[in-house]
Design a protein around this motif. Sequence first.
Motif, PDB file in Angstrom:
ATOM      1  N   GLU A  45      23.202  -6.757 -38.378  1.00  0.00           N
ATOM      2  CA  GLU A  45      23.312  -7.314 -37.031  1.00  0.00           C
ATOM      3  C   GLU A  45      21.934  -7.738 -36.528  1.00  0.00           C
ATOM      4  N   PRO A  46      21.794  -8.995 -36.074  1.00  0.00           N
ATOM      5  CA  PRO A  46      20.494  -9.443 -35.549  1.00  0.00           C
ATOM      6  C   PRO A  46      20.061  -8.631 -34.340  1.00  0.00           C
ATOM      7  N   ILE A  47      18.751  -8.590 -34.115  1.00  0.00           N
ATOM      8  CA  ILE A  47      18.164  -7.853 -32.995  1.00  0.00           C
ATOM      9  C   ILE A  47      17.392  -8.848 -32.129  1.00  0.00           C
ATOM     10  N   GLU A  48      17.705  -8.901 -30.856  1.00  0.00           N
ATOM     11  CA  GLU A  48      16.989  -9.783 -29.942  1.00  0.00           C
ATOM     12  C   GLU A  48      15.572  -9.244 -29.716  1.00  0.00           C
ATOM     13  N   SER A  49      14.612 -10.145 -29.729  1.00  0.00           N
ATOM     14  CA  SER A  49      13.209  -9.731 -29.583  1.00  0.00           C
ATOM     15  C   SER A  49      12.690  -9.867 -28.160  1.00  0.00           C
ATOM     16  N   HIS A  50      13.411 -10.570 -27.313  1.00  0.00           N
ATOM     17  CA  HIS A  50      12.915 -10.849 -25.967  1.00  0.00           C
ATOM     18  C   HIS A  50      12.648  -9.561 -25.193  1.00  0.00           C
ATOM     19  N   GLY A  51      11.430  -9.420 -24.693  1.00  0.00           N
ATOM     20  CA  GLY A  51      11.077  -8.259 -23.889  1.00  0.00           C
ATOM     21  C   GLY A  51      10.851  -6.987 -24.673  1.00  0.00           C
ATOM     22  N   ILE A  90       8.289 -12.151 -31.026  1.00  0.00           N
ATOM     23  CA  ILE A  90       8.348 -11.852 -29.592  1.00  0.00           C
ATOM     24  C   ILE A  90       7.780 -13.013 -28.784  1.00  0.00           C
ATOM     25  N   ASP A  91       6.658 -13.577 -29.230  1.00  0.00           N
ATOM     26  CA  ASP A  91       6.032 -14.703 -28.537  1.00  0.00           C
ATOM     27  C   ASP A  91       6.981 -15.896 -28.446  1.00  0.00           C
ATOM     28  N   SER A  92       7.747 -16.126 -29.509  1.00  0.00           N
ATOM     29  CA  SER A  92       8.625 -17.294 -29.556  1.00  0.00           C
ATOM     30  C   SER A  92      10.038 -16.995 -29.078  1.00  0.00           C
ATOM     31  N   GLY A  93      10.326 -15.713 -28.788  1.00  0.00           N
ATOM     32  CA  GLY A  93      11.669 -15.341 -28.371  1.00  0.00           C
ATOM     33  C   GLY A  93      12.703 -15.445 -29.479  1.00  0.00           C
ATOM     34  N   THR A  94      12.248 -15.315 -30.733  1.00  0.00           N
ATOM     35  CA  THR A  94      13.137 -15.466 -31.887  1.00  0.00           C
ATOM     36  C   THR A  94      13.758 -14.126 -32.280  1.00  0.00           C
ATOM     37  N   PRO A  95      15.066 -14.071 -32.488  1.00  0.00           N
ATOM     38  CA  PRO A  95      15.692 -12.822 -32.927  1.00  0.00           C
ATOM     39  C   PRO A  95      15.226 -12.417 -34.323  1.00  0.00           C
ATOM     40  N   VAL A  96      15.393 -11.145 -34.624  1.00  0.00           N
ATOM     41  CA  VAL A  96      15.060 -10.592 -35.938  1.00  0.00           C
ATOM     42  C   VAL A  96      16.349 -10.384 -36.723  1.00  0.00           C
ATOM     43  N   GLN A  97      16.313 -10.785 -37.989  1.00  0.00           N
ATOM     44  CA  GLN A  97      17.455 -10.599 -38.885  1.00  0.00           C
ATOM     45  C   GLN A  97      17.104  -9.521 -39.909  1.00  0.00           C
ATOM     46  N   PRO A  98      17.557  -8.263 -39.706  1.00  0.00           N
ATOM     47  CA  PRO A  98      17.293  -7.227 -40.724  1.00  0.00           C
ATOM     48  C   PRO A  98      18.139  -7.473 -41.975  1.00  0.00           C
ATOM     49  N   VAL A  99      17.537  -7.228 -43.120  1.00  0.00           N
ATOM     50  CA  VAL A  99      18.208  -7.409 -44.404  1.00  0.00           C
ATOM     51  C   VAL A  99      17.922  -6.190 -45.279  1.00  0.00           C
ATOM     52  N   ALA A 100      18.963  -5.679 -45.910  1.00  0.00           N
ATOM     53  CA  ALA A 100      18.805  -4.567 -46.853  1.00  0.00           C
ATOM     54  C   ALA A 100      19.214  -5.054 -48.236  1.00  0.00           C
ATOM     55  N   PRO A 152      22.952 -15.966 -40.578  1.00  0.00           N
ATOM     56  CA  PRO A 152      22.691 -16.366 -39.187  1.00  0.00           C
ATOM     57  C   PRO A 152      22.834 -17.870 -39.020  1.00  0.00           C
ATOM     58  N   GLN A 153      23.324 -18.270 -37.864  1.00  0.00           N
ATOM     59  CA  GLN A 153      23.535 -19.681 -37.576  1.00  0.00           C
ATOM     60  C   GLN A 153      22.367 -20.300 -36.809  1.00  0.00           C
ATOM     61  N   ARG A 154      21.333 -19.526 -36.554  1.00  0.00           N
ATOM     62  CA  ARG A 154      20.140 -20.053 -35.893  1.00  0.00           C
ATOM     63  C   ARG A 154      18.911 -19.459 -36.582  1.00  0.00           C
ATOM     64  N   PRO A 155      17.769 -20.096 -36.453  1.00  0.00           N
ATOM     65  CA  PRO A 155      16.560 -19.603 -37.121  1.00  0.00           C
ATOM     66  C   PRO A 155      16.167 -18.222 -36.617  1.00  0.00           C
ATOM     67  N   MET A 156      15.764 -17.363 -37.526  1.00  0.00           N
ATOM     68  CA  MET A 156      15.362 -16.003 -37.184  1.00  0.00           C
ATOM     69  C   MET A 156      14.171 -15.585 -38.037  1.00  0.00           C
ATOM     70  N   LEU A 157      13.539 -14.498 -37.623  1.00  0.00           N
ATOM     71  CA  LEU A 157      12.537 -13.846 -38.445  1.00  0.00           C
ATOM     72  C   LEU A 157      13.250 -12.788 -39.278  1.00  0.00           C
ATOM     73  N   TRP A 158      13.336 -13.012 -40.577  1.00  0.00           N
ATOM     74  CA  TRP A 158      14.026 -12.085 -41.463  1.00  0.00           C
ATOM     75  C   TRP A 158      13.086 -10.946 -41.849  1.00  0.00           C
ATOM     76  N   LEU A 159      13.600  -9.715 -41.807  1.00  0.00           N
ATOM     77  CA  LEU A 159      12.846  -8.531 -42.218  1.00  0.00           C
ATOM     78  C   LEU A 159      13.647  -7.803 -43.291  1.00  0.00           C
ATOM     79  N   SER A 160      13.046  -7.611 -44.449  1.00  0.00           N
ATOM     80  CA  SER A 160      13.760  -6.976 -45.557  1.00  0.00           C
ATOM     81  C   SER A 160      12.926  -5.880 -46.197  1.00  0.00           C
ATOM     82  N   ASN A 161      13.605  -4.865 -46.732  1.00  0.00           N
ATOM     83  CA  ASN A 161      12.912  -3.923 -47.614  1.00  0.00           C
ATOM     84  C   ASN A 161      12.490  -4.661 -48.877  1.00  0.00           C
TER      85      ASN A 161
END
Length: 262
Positions: A221-227, A169-179, A68-77
């Motif tokens: 693929e990143p996931i937008e958290s807004h809303g 969600i509070d910060s409007g930061t996208p999520v970066q899923p990682v496997a 990702p080219q912008r800061p994200m919240l990464w989620l990984s198994n």
Amino acid sequence: MRRLRVTARLARLLAVLGLGIGMASAMAAAERLGLKPSLQRRQRWSRRFMRHLVAALPFQVEVIGTLPQRPMLWLSNHVSWTDIPLLGMLTPLSFLSKAEVRHWPLAGWLAEKAGTLFIRRGGGDAQRLRGQIAEQLRSAQPLLIFPEGTTTDGRELRTFHGRLLAGAIDSGTPVQPVAIEYRRGGEADRLAPFVGDDDLLSHLLRLFALPRGQVRIHLLEPIESHGMERAVLALQAQQAVYLALFGAAPSAVTPAPRAQAA
């Protein structure tokens, strides 16, 4: 040959740990002088250390996807303690870890100096942690969370818990899923997972005794958290990781009821 391999790998690992101790000691010295290193600098130093650490581990690593080219919240198994250096070498980021890790010999100290956020299970600090996560993401500093809350043997994927996603969600930061998947001889690696009552030294010696295994890191693929509701956001990330690992979407998976805000 086997003993020689273990000895050579351990020697290289000790050299890398010496580097990590030196970097963490420099940070500690700067703090005592009132020159506390910024989180950005801690993340850069941590990444440098992780890259050296991965080079000392018995893995061939393949990265699939785009950083990702912008800061994200990464989620990984979560499969093994080796997930941390393997993911930490990719980009400067911080980790969320259980509070017990802070008290581990050497590893806890290194994690603290690298800027790790620690969480107490059932400690009643959900609101504080939510604010810390949101603040870090708003300051453009990426963070990685293992939302299963525990390791698996790599042949299953547990539910992604949405409680810790509120900060994104509070910060409007996208999520970066990682496997992340470990392979050996064309099959799931049964040695790399760190589960049950295994201890770190025994696990490390078994890894070092065998030829290199393969690790695939899928940047999805990143996931937008807004809303988004946090349970739905967690479910979408879980489904993406499941698809990357096992080639099909999980069946009979529904989002948990939305919890009240902490």
